[in-house]
Design an enzyme around this catalytic site. Sequence first.
Site, PDB file in Angstrom:
ATOM      1  CD  GLN A 219       8.504   1.082   4.647  1.00  0.00           C
ATOM      2  OE1 GLN A 219       7.988   0.752   3.577  1.00  0.00           O
ATOM      3  NE2 GLN A 219       8.118   2.151   5.314  1.00  0.00           N
ATOM      4  CD  GLU A 220       6.217  -8.113   6.075  1.00  0.00           C
ATOM      5  OE1 GLU A 220       5.669  -9.147   6.506  1.00  0.00           O
ATOM      6  OE2 GLU A 220       6.246  -7.804   4.861  1.00  0.00           O
TER       7      GLU A 220
END
Length: 669
Positions: A219-220
Amino acid sequence: MGRISISCLFPASWHFSISPVGCPRMLNTTLRQIIVLSLLAAAFFLLYYSVVVIRNKYGYRDRKLHRYLARVTDTEATDTNNPNLNYGIMVDCGSSGSRIFVYCWPRHNGNPHDLLDIKQMRDENRKPVVMKIKPGISEFATSPEKVSDYIFPLLSFAAEHVPRAKHKETPLYILCTAGMRILPESQQKAILEDLLTDIPVHFDFLFSDSHAEVISGKQEGVYAWIGINFVLGRFEHTDDEDDAVVEVHIPGSENKEAIVRKRTVGILDMGGVSTQIAYEVPKTVSFASSQQVIICTVFLLFLLFLSPCFNSYPLILFLWRVVSPVLHSNDIFAPRPKKRRKRVSHQEEVAKNLLAEFNLGCDAHQTEHVYRVYVATFLGFGGNAARQRYTDGIFANMIFRNRLLGKQAGMSPDTPYLDPCLPLDIEEEIQQNGQTMHLRGTGDFNLCREVIQTLMNKTNETQTSLNGVYQPPVHFENSEFYGFSEFYYCTEDVLRMGGEYSAAKFLKAAKDYCATKWSVLRERFDRHLYASHADLHRLKYQCFKSAWMFEVFHSGFSFPINYGNLKTALQVYDKEVQWTLGAILYRTRFLPLRDIQQENFHGNHSHWRSFSFVYNHYLFFACFFVVLLAILLYLLRLRRIHRRMLPGSQSPALWIEEGLPPQKIPGAL
């Protein structure tokens, strides 16, 4: 008087003749063909020139100027008195500390092609509204009840800058990264529960259960990819764009037309502990713009229509070879590969977990903003972690060799281990298990590259990168990447060549640095000849990190040595690009639905459709008329042939007109 005759026997042979009265044979056949071909070429270039002039006059310059001015206004103080501004708050809870970012954006314009125009909020002094505190939130793993008190100063800081009337509609997101990931799930849940319980009591921000979570490395990486592409304007959809475009086939929509949009950029990020790569995985990639394709199509139609008239097929073949690469550079004209069932490798199955597909549009049913991004994070492949693995390997090998040979090499300053990855003549000590090993640098950059190859953990399988992880193919010739963190520090801090990356120049600079004596490097450092934030740690390990960065990029990720589309950067448009920008954009992507009214959309945004329609489709009509003319001429020719074949009909004049001897045409029996 002159005579012009056209005779077409489609498709076998066409004939074209120009015969002025008084000088019917003054020009031979070859010269006439060259003249006609020159006229056609002149017409083609005139058409192309007119398109370029119109484009530059009405669209291209204004758009580029507008985009530039938009970047300038980003540095202006935010007008908090503007009632049409919306706000959003993002808290990045990292391993070493937490930072809060306040973003703002105007009301959505209703155009489904556009995303929210999110910018970082700036105070009255034009400084970004950002605040950082230490330590990291993971330090409260054993005392989660103190987390709210820890984070309250950040939220109070944001509350002072966001207008009070906007608090209830301002979303607040608290996203935790690396430090929280290593905690047990029970401790993570306790910390988040304390935040969700106490924050709504003291602040009126829009804060629900889904607004506080621990995000994954994937996600990052996706958020970082969204952030850089948003800042660069790669999510903008325009009909007349010179930039490279991609043709994207969204999974599950095989029966629909492909989406053609701007090409996005990939990111490379090498920190101290990990290395990350993220890039879009489209179906096909193309540099050709739609205008180029249409113009080349018109030209080829002319060639196909008139080529038999010239009886000069070698010249036509040459022109085809010149034009066809432009067409085939756009995969719209490439043949579609047949679907075949094939065995999916284990690496490809693993890669499915590395692909993220998401929609940035304000409407989930719109596929124009659907992106498919490959994201891979490699722990232990950061600059500092790689150096630690390297020295651990040296220590273990030297201990083993000393025991085997009965020596004490490297265990005293008189017999140091010669390290090719340290600058020339520098001395260093490493300690493990109560033992000390002495190193002396030899500054051999090429040898350093060789010895660190084993740290890549590469396999012999195709399409794999670091640690044998599957990596989808990269269209190197049509791609663009940005390198952050160590990719920038290694090229800029000491070597002072950040920005456009050139492998040849980087190799030369790195070799020269490694081969320079440590005393000379220290003297240059004392004279402040390096970047202001470069320290002795950077000087000592610049040689190793340069080799590591080079090998990760070219050997690990398999980028060719002559790759010229990598830019190393710390900031973009004078702004430090954070993953939080991509996170706020993704998390607020559906908010415009509450503001968009259908009648406002049709009333306020009809003009942006009208101009692009007129501009792009007049070339389509030109192609249409050319094809229509070819069909009419073909039908006329069929009619003439039909008349000649009627019983009792004679057409001797036709043969005379063509310059051939009269033929006997059999009549009806």
